[in-house]
Design a protein around this motif. Structure first.
Motif, PDB file in Angstrom:
ATOM      1  N   THR A 111       0.808  -1.222   0.000  1.00 48.90           N
ATOM      2  CA  THR A 111       0.000   0.000   0.000  1.00 48.90           C
ATOM      3  C   THR A 111       0.843   1.275   0.000  1.00 48.90           C
ATOM      4  N   MET A 112       2.152   1.161   0.124  1.00 48.09           N
ATOM      5  CA  MET A 112       3.018   2.336   0.142  1.00 48.09           C
ATOM      6  C   MET A 112       2.795   3.174  -1.108  1.00 48.09           C
ATOM      7  N   ASP A 113       2.739   4.491  -0.946  1.00 41.92           N
ATOM      8  CA  ASP A 113       2.510   5.401  -2.076  1.00 41.92           C
ATOM      9  C   ASP A 113       3.774   5.631  -2.894  1.00 41.92           C
ATOM     10  N   LYS A 114       4.585   4.588  -3.003  1.00 43.47           N
ATOM     11  CA  LYS A 114       5.831   4.646  -3.767  1.00 43.47           C
ATOM     12  C   LYS A 114       6.079   3.262  -4.354  1.00 43.47           C
ATOM     13  N   PRO A 115       6.685   3.171  -5.525  1.00 49.38           N
ATOM     14  CA  PRO A 115       7.008   1.859  -6.077  1.00 49.38           C
ATOM     15  C   PRO A 115       8.077   1.157  -5.234  1.00 49.38           C
ATOM     16  N   VAL A 116       7.920  -0.153  -5.085  1.00 50.10           N
ATOM     17  CA  VAL A 116       8.884  -0.970  -4.355  1.00 50.10           C
ATOM     18  C   VAL A 116       9.408  -2.054  -5.295  1.00 50.10           C
ATOM     19  N   VAL A 117      10.725  -2.085  -5.466  1.00 48.14           N
ATOM     20  CA  VAL A 117      11.378  -3.049  -6.356  1.00 48.14           C
ATOM     21  C   VAL A 117      12.166  -4.038  -5.514  1.00 48.14           C
ATOM     22  N   ALA A 118      12.012  -5.331  -5.801  1.00 42.59           N
ATOM     23  CA  ALA A 118      12.808  -6.357  -5.129  1.00 42.59           C
ATOM     24  C   ALA A 118      13.964  -6.770  -6.029  1.00 42.59           C
ATOM     25  N   ALA A 119      15.164  -6.799  -5.480  1.00 36.82           N
ATOM     26  CA  ALA A 119      16.334  -7.362  -6.162  1.00 36.82           C
ATOM     27  C   ALA A 119      16.565  -8.730  -5.537  1.00 36.82           C
ATOM     28  N   VAL A 120      16.072  -9.760  -6.202  1.00 34.53           N
ATOM     29  CA  VAL A 120      16.116 -11.120  -5.642  1.00 34.53           C
ATOM     30  C   VAL A 120      17.446 -11.742  -6.061  1.00 34.53           C
ATOM     31  N   ASN A 121      18.407 -11.670  -5.171  1.00 35.01           N
ATOM     32  CA  ASN A 121      19.780 -12.054  -5.476  1.00 35.01           C
ATOM     33  C   ASN A 121      20.061 -13.532  -5.276  1.00 35.01           C
ATOM     34  N   GLY A 122      19.128 -14.262  -4.679  1.00 39.08           N
ATOM     35  CA  GLY A 122      19.342 -15.679  -4.423  1.00 39.08           C
ATOM     36  C   GLY A 122      18.059 -16.341  -3.978  1.00 39.08           C
ATOM     37  N   VAL A 123      18.163 -17.260  -3.052  1.00 39.49           N
ATOM     38  CA  VAL A 123      16.998 -18.006  -2.581  1.00 39.49           C
ATOM     39  C   VAL A 123      15.990 -17.080  -1.912  1.00 39.49           C
TER      40      VAL A 123
ATOM     41  N   SER B 234      18.134 -12.595  -9.965  1.00 41.38           N
ATOM     42  CA  SER B 234      19.378 -13.178 -10.452  1.00 41.38           C
ATOM     43  C   SER B 234      19.065 -14.487 -11.165  1.00 41.38           C
ATOM     44  N   GLU B 235      19.884 -14.840 -12.139  1.00 38.85           N
ATOM     45  CA  GLU B 235      19.705 -16.124 -12.820  1.00 38.85           C
ATOM     46  C   GLU B 235      19.923 -17.296 -11.863  1.00 38.85           C
ATOM     47  N   LYS B 236      20.494 -17.020 -10.698  1.00 41.27           N
ATOM     48  CA  LYS B 236      20.700 -18.049  -9.683  1.00 41.27           C
ATOM     49  C   LYS B 236      19.588 -18.066  -8.631  1.00 41.27           C
ATOM     50  N   ALA B 237      18.625 -17.183  -8.760  1.00 40.19           N
ATOM     51  CA  ALA B 237      17.553 -17.100  -7.766  1.00 40.19           C
ATOM     52  C   ALA B 237      16.648 -18.326  -7.822  1.00 40.19           C
ATOM     53  N   LYS B 238      16.074 -18.662  -6.676  1.00 32.78           N
ATOM     54  CA  LYS B 238      15.080 -19.725  -6.594  1.00 32.78           C
ATOM     55  C   LYS B 238      13.990 -19.296  -5.616  1.00 32.78           C
TER      56      LYS B 238
ATOM     57  N   LEU C 224       0.951 -26.210  -2.695  1.00 33.02           N
ATOM     58  CA  LEU C 224       0.740 -27.573  -2.212  1.00 33.02           C
ATOM     59  C   LEU C 224       1.967 -28.455  -2.417  1.00 33.02           C
ATOM     60  N   LEU C 225       2.627 -28.312  -3.549  1.00 33.82           N
ATOM     61  CA  LEU C 225       3.787 -29.151  -3.833  1.00 33.82           C
ATOM     62  C   LEU C 225       5.078 -28.607  -3.229  1.00 33.82           C
ATOM     63  N   GLY C 226       5.176 -27.285  -3.121  1.00 32.70           N
ATOM     64  CA  GLY C 226       6.349 -26.669  -2.512  1.00 32.70           C
ATOM     65  C   GLY C 226       7.637 -26.886  -3.275  1.00 32.70           C
ATOM     66  N   GLU C 227       7.539 -27.173  -4.576  1.00 33.37           N
ATOM     67  CA  GLU C 227       8.741 -27.427  -5.359  1.00 33.37           C
ATOM     68  C   GLU C 227       9.439 -26.117  -5.718  1.00 33.37           C
ATOM     69  N   PRO C 228      10.760 -26.065  -5.587  1.00 34.70           N
ATOM     70  CA  PRO C 228      11.478 -24.830  -5.918  1.00 34.70           C
ATOM     71  C   PRO C 228      11.271 -24.424  -7.375  1.00 34.70           C
ATOM     72  N   VAL C 229      11.206 -23.133  -7.605  1.00 34.67           N
ATOM     73  CA  VAL C 229      11.055 -22.578  -8.952  1.00 34.67           C
ATOM     74  C   VAL C 229      12.317 -21.803  -9.278  1.00 34.67           C
ATOM     75  N   ASP C 230      13.038 -22.216 -10.319  1.00 40.10           N
ATOM     76  CA  ASP C 230      14.254 -21.507 -10.667  1.00 40.10           C
ATOM     77  C   ASP C 230      13.918 -20.234 -11.440  1.00 40.10           C
TER      78      ASP C 230
END
Length: 258
Positions: free
Chosen positions: A93-105, A123-127, A161-167
């Motif tokens: 709800t923040m009145d500003k854009p929020v960007v995530a830099a997902v660097n890993g798991v 990151s190409e290594k993120a999961k 339900l399956l909880g399988e990692p997504v690369d």
């Protein structure tokens, strides 16, 4: 634990427990909420970047602390209501854009934090792993709300339900992330995206977030009514007036966030 830095109009919030894959203790969650409130309340900040240090974005709840609470009979210690819920509500709800830099798991509540952000650069290594069911828990941190809006009910059900990692490539294919970049470029790319947003029409971005959130659970007539109200608000801003003048003059607009 939490690093907070402001460069130009971008506030960068870094989860900084690399030795524990940035897992979330009560202390970390309290500090994260404080940092988000600081960014939300600072008029000089016009975009927020959320990331983690080391090889993980965030591994979710610190299970050592959780195990101690269970052994002491404290259960979840009310952390969902006191910590996770206000953190996710503030991000969305923040009145500003929020960007995530997902660097890993990004697992459990860590994945939920990323999903709550407006844009995600991975990151190409993120999961990503929705590991709640794997430890006998229901989803929290808004995942039941955000995930199905990103990928649809069927895919969200499968992932939970399956909880399988997504690369990372699969995450991009599903629509979980905005971009996938080489590991060495993730913070730079996400930072450039946050800076681009910080130079944009901040109040129009805020109105867009509000319109999307409302429309996700409303009828078309209700959505149209809210759009009309928000458009009236934006039409009265200095940014809209300046951008219209610039357009007519065939010039590139400069936005002040007002």
């Amino acid at each position: 634990m939490i690093r907070y830095e402001v460069t130009g109009a971008v506030a960068t919030i870094t989860l900084d427990r690399p030795e524990a894959m940035n897992s979330l203790t009560a202390e970390v969650k309290t500090a994260l909420l404080e940092a988000l409130r600081q960014a939300a309340g600072d008029q000089q900040v016009r975009a927020v970047l959320l990331t983690g240090s080391g090889r993980a974005f965030c591994a979710g709840q610190d299970l050592r602390e959780h195990a101690d609470n269970l052994e002491a009979g404290r259960g979840l210690a009310n952390t969902v209501r006191e910590h996770y819920n206000p953190i996710v509500e503030l991000i969305t709800t923040m009145d500003k854009p929020v960007v995530a830099a997902v660097n890993g798991v990004a697992a459990g509540a860590g994945a939920s934090l990323a999903f709550a952000c407006d844009l995600r650069v991975a990151s190409e290594k993120a999961k990503f792993a929705l590991a709640f069911a794997g430890i006998g828990l229901a989803p929290d941190s808004g995942a039941s709300w955000t995930l199905q809006r990103l990928v649809g009910l069927g895919r969200a059900t499968e992932l939970m339900l399956l909880g399988e990692p997504v690369d990372a490539p699969r995450a991009l294919e599903l629509g979980l992330v905005t971009r996938v970049v080489p590991a060495d470029d993730v913070l730079k790319t996400a930072g450039e995206l946050a800076e681009r947003l910080a130079q944009g029409p901040t109040r129009a971005f805020a109105a867009t977030k509000r319109a999307l959130a409302h429309a996700a659970t409303s009828s078309l007539p209700d959505a149209l009514a809210v759009e009309a109200d928000l458009q009236d608000e934006c039409a009265a801003t200095a940014d809209h007036l300046a951008a219209t003048t610039s357009f007519l003059a065939k010039e590139r607009p400069t936005f002040g966030g007002r």
